[in-house]
Design a protein around this motif. Structure first.
Motif, mmCIF file in Angstrom:
data_model
loop_
_atom_site.group_PDB
_atom_site.id
_atom_site.type_symbol
_atom_site.label_atom_id
_atom_site.label_comp_id
_atom_site.label_asym_id
_atom_site.label_seq_id
_atom_site.Cartn_x
_atom_site.Cartn_y
_atom_site.Cartn_z
ATOM 1 N N ASP A 51 2.278 -3.805 3.844
ATOM 2 C CA ASP A 51 3.605 -3.143 3.572
ATOM 3 C C ASP A 51 3.992 -2.097 4.452
ATOM 4 O O ASP A 51 2.635 -1.219 4.880
ATOM 5 C CB ASP A 51 4.027 -3.015 2.423
ATOM 6 N N ALA A 52 5.301 -2.049 5.477
ATOM 7 C CA ALA A 52 5.064 -1.333 6.435
ATOM 8 C C ALA A 52 5.395 0.207 5.830
ATOM 9 O O ALA A 52 5.787 1.079 6.006
ATOM 10 C CB ALA A 52 6.675 -1.613 7.374
ATOM 11 N N VAL A 70 -9.500 -4.313 -0.313
ATOM 12 C CA VAL A 70 -8.526 -3.887 0.174
ATOM 13 C C VAL A 70 -8.532 -2.276 -0.135
ATOM 14 O O VAL A 70 -8.049 -1.337 1.093
ATOM 15 C CB VAL A 70 -7.554 -4.423 -0.782
ATOM 16 N N PHE A 71 -9.254 -1.733 -0.879
ATOM 17 C CA PHE A 71 -9.468 -0.597 -0.902
ATOM 18 C C PHE A 71 -10.720 -0.137 0.876
ATOM 19 O O PHE A 71 -10.314 0.839 1.458
ATOM 20 C CB PHE A 71 -10.855 -0.022 -1.558
ATOM 21 N N GLU A 72 -10.765 -1.168 1.163
ATOM 22 C CA GLU A 72 -11.778 -0.373 2.460
ATOM 23 C C GLU A 72 -11.089 -0.916 4.068
ATOM 24 O O GLU A 72 -10.630 0.383 4.941
ATOM 25 C CB GLU A 72 -13.267 -2.128 3.215
ATOM 26 N N ALA A 73 -9.587 -1.660 3.370
ATOM 27 C CA ALA A 73 -8.647 -1.314 5.340
ATOM 28 C C ALA A 73 -7.733 -0.324 4.596
ATOM 29 O O ALA A 73 -7.383 0.314 5.548
ATOM 30 C CB ALA A 73 -7.644 -2.694 4.423
ATOM 31 N N LEU A 74 -7.357 0.297 3.301
ATOM 32 C CA LEU A 74 -6.526 1.824 2.981
ATOM 33 C C LEU A 74 -7.561 2.619 3.302
ATOM 34 O O LEU A 74 -7.216 3.553 3.672
ATOM 35 C CB LEU A 74 -6.044 1.472 1.728
ATOM 36 N N ALA A 75 -8.953 2.279 3.402
ATOM 37 C CA ALA A 75 -9.512 3.499 3.727
ATOM 38 C C ALA A 75 -9.352 3.801 5.211
ATOM 39 O O ALA A 75 -9.473 5.186 5.688
ATOM 40 C CB ALA A 75 -10.972 4.098 3.201
ATOM 41 N N ASN A 76 -8.788 3.013 6.212
ATOM 42 C CA ASN A 76 -8.522 3.224 7.096
ATOM 43 C C ASN A 76 -7.655 2.660 7.564
ATOM 44 O O ASN A 76 -7.289 2.758 8.807
ATOM 45 C CB ASN A 76 -9.400 2.242 7.929
ATOM 46 N N ASP A 77 -6.477 3.578 7.072
ATOM 47 C CA ASP A 77 -5.202 3.110 7.219
ATOM 48 C C ASP A 77 -5.141 4.447 8.317
ATOM 49 O O ASP A 77 -4.952 5.374 8.111
ATOM 50 C CB ASP A 77 -4.252 3.205 6.351
ATOM 51 N N PRO A 78 -3.384 3.987 9.125
ATOM 52 C CA PRO A 78 -3.450 5.341 9.967
ATOM 53 C C PRO A 78 -2.431 6.734 8.871
ATOM 54 O O PRO A 78 -2.634 7.819 9.903
ATOM 55 C CB PRO A 78 -2.100 5.093 10.842
ATOM 56 N N ASP A 79 -1.757 6.745 8.008
ATOM 57 C CA ASP A 79 -1.511 7.566 7.247
ATOM 58 C C ASP A 79 -2.078 7.286 5.798
ATOM 59 O O ASP A 79 -2.334 7.563 5.424
ATOM 60 C CB ASP A 79 -0.171 6.810 6.145
#
Length: 147
Positions: A51-52, A70-79
């Motif tokens: 989600d944006a 998904v945890f892996e992707a969120l660990a690299n989130d820009p926020d």
């Protein structure tokens, strides 16, 4: 505003007196069981992870049923807030928590330092962190463990 609450001796005594009549966590779980984790729930988690709105992604990062990828992707989130939610999630995989040890945000590393499920090697790295805040949190957690 702080979320820490300091009760007076009278309040603590009143809570202690009420305790026998209160429902236990186990009784509450029996009365109100958690809903089953279905494939559609996991699909919704995956959808919300992209989600944006970073607050929506934070809710996914805080979820106990978030899949590893998904945890892996969120660990690299820009926020930073999203990464902080991953760092403090006790259900985040150890390898994902290890990824966050080098995060540029003191806040993320600070939440990582107080997560009781962080691997020892990652905690050792955090104990040598350049941030005074992270180092204080590492010492605080160690003091709690010694009590």
């Amino acid at each position: 505003m702080s979320c820490i609450r300091f009760n007076t001796p009278a309040q603590r005594a009143q809570m202690k007196a009420m305790a026998p009549s209160m429902i236990t966590a186990e009784q509450a779980a029996e009365l109100h069981p958690a809903p089953e984790v279905t494939d559609s729930k996991i699909a919704r988690i995956r959808l919300l992870a992209s989600d944006a709105n970073p607050k929506i992604r934070e809710s996914v990062a805080s979820n106990h049923h978030t899949p590893v990828d998904v945890f892996e992707a969120l660990a690299n989130d820009p926020d930073d807030g999203v990464r902080a939610c991953v760092a403090r999630n006790e259900h985040a995989p150890c390898d994902v928590l290890r990824m966050l040890v080098q995060d540029p945000s003191d806040t993320v590393r600070g939440f990582l330092a107080i997560n009781f499920f962080i691997p020892d090697d990652a905690m050792s790295t955090l104990s040598e962190d350049d941030s005074a805040t992270v180092q204080r949190l590492v010492r605080w957690k160690r003091e709690l463990a010694d009590v």
